[in-house]
Design a protein around this motif. Structure first.
Motif, PDB file in Angstrom:
ATOM      1  N   ARG A   4      48.411 -52.174  -0.629  1.00 36.45           N
ATOM      2  CA  ARG A   4      48.231 -53.555  -1.274  1.00 36.45           C
ATOM      3  C   ARG A   4      47.338 -53.118  -2.431  1.00 36.45           C
ATOM      4  O   ARG A   4      46.952 -53.495  -3.603  1.00 36.45           O
ATOM      5  N   LEU A  22      44.528 -50.494   1.670  1.00 36.44           N
ATOM      6  CA  LEU A  22      44.601 -51.891   2.414  1.00 36.44           C
ATOM      7  C   LEU A  22      46.167 -51.830   2.603  1.00 36.44           C
ATOM      8  O   LEU A  22      46.716 -51.568   0.707  1.00 36.44           O
ATOM      9  N   ARG A  23      46.454 -51.538   3.465  1.00 33.61           N
ATOM     10  CA  ARG A  23      47.984 -51.875   3.260  1.00 33.61           C
ATOM     11  C   ARG A  23      48.602 -53.222   4.713  1.00 33.61           C
ATOM     12  O   ARG A  23      47.886 -53.472   5.469  1.00 33.61           O
ATOM     13  N   VAL A  24      49.948 -53.565   4.744  1.00 26.35           N
ATOM     14  CA  VAL A  24      50.427 -54.689   5.291  1.00 26.35           C
ATOM     15  C   VAL A  24      51.653 -54.054   5.449  1.00 26.35           C
ATOM     16  O   VAL A  24      52.349 -53.436   4.985  1.00 26.35           O
ATOM     17  N   TRP A  29      47.750 -55.550   9.224  1.00 21.28           N
ATOM     18  CA  TRP A  29      46.748 -55.315   8.229  1.00 21.28           C
ATOM     19  C   TRP A  29      46.307 -53.902   9.037  1.00 21.28           C
ATOM     20  O   TRP A  29      46.044 -53.896   9.312  1.00 21.28           O
ATOM     21  N   GLU A  50      45.173 -60.313   6.927  1.00 17.93           N
ATOM     22  CA  GLU A  50      44.133 -60.366   5.858  1.00 17.93           C
ATOM     23  C   GLU A  50      42.172 -60.339   5.825  1.00 17.93           C
ATOM     24  O   GLU A  50      42.309 -59.358   5.548  1.00 17.93           O
ATOM     25  N   ALA A  53      40.985 -57.641   7.811  1.00 15.25           N
ATOM     26  CA  ALA A  53      41.358 -55.926   7.182  1.00 15.25           C
ATOM     27  C   ALA A  53      40.201 -56.523   5.675  1.00 15.25           C
ATOM     28  O   ALA A  53      39.587 -55.657   5.405  1.00 15.25           O
TER      29      ALA A  53
END
Length: 77
Positions: A4, A22-24, A29, A50, A53
């Motif tokens: 993201r 930042l990844r999902v 997260w 989120e 995170a």
């Protein structure tokens, strides 16, 4: 897993460069803190929201570095 956001501290070189991602994936997260560029050492953190995170990202970005957000490429296909 979808990336993201990506931040970079604006410094070049294995010793000085730091990146935060930042990844999902689904409801989870993930934050990656990497020191030393592409071949550097990473630390991974997992969060259930989120907001949690992003709170972790804010802590990682605190300090004297001049962090900049890099654009994230959309997935191919």
């Amino acid at each position: 897993m979808e990336q993201r956001k990506h931040w970079w501290n604006g410094k070049w070189g294995r010793i000085a460069r730091r990146d935060v991602f930042l990844r999902v994936s689904g409801d989870q997260w993930y934050v990656e803190s990497r020191n030393g560029g592409a071949d550097g050492v990473s630390h991974f953190f997992e969060y259930g929201s989120e907001d949690a995170a992003l709170d972790a990202v804010r802590v990682l970005l605190a300090g004297p570095d001049e962090w900049r957000e890099l654009s994230v490429r959309p997935p191919l296909g």
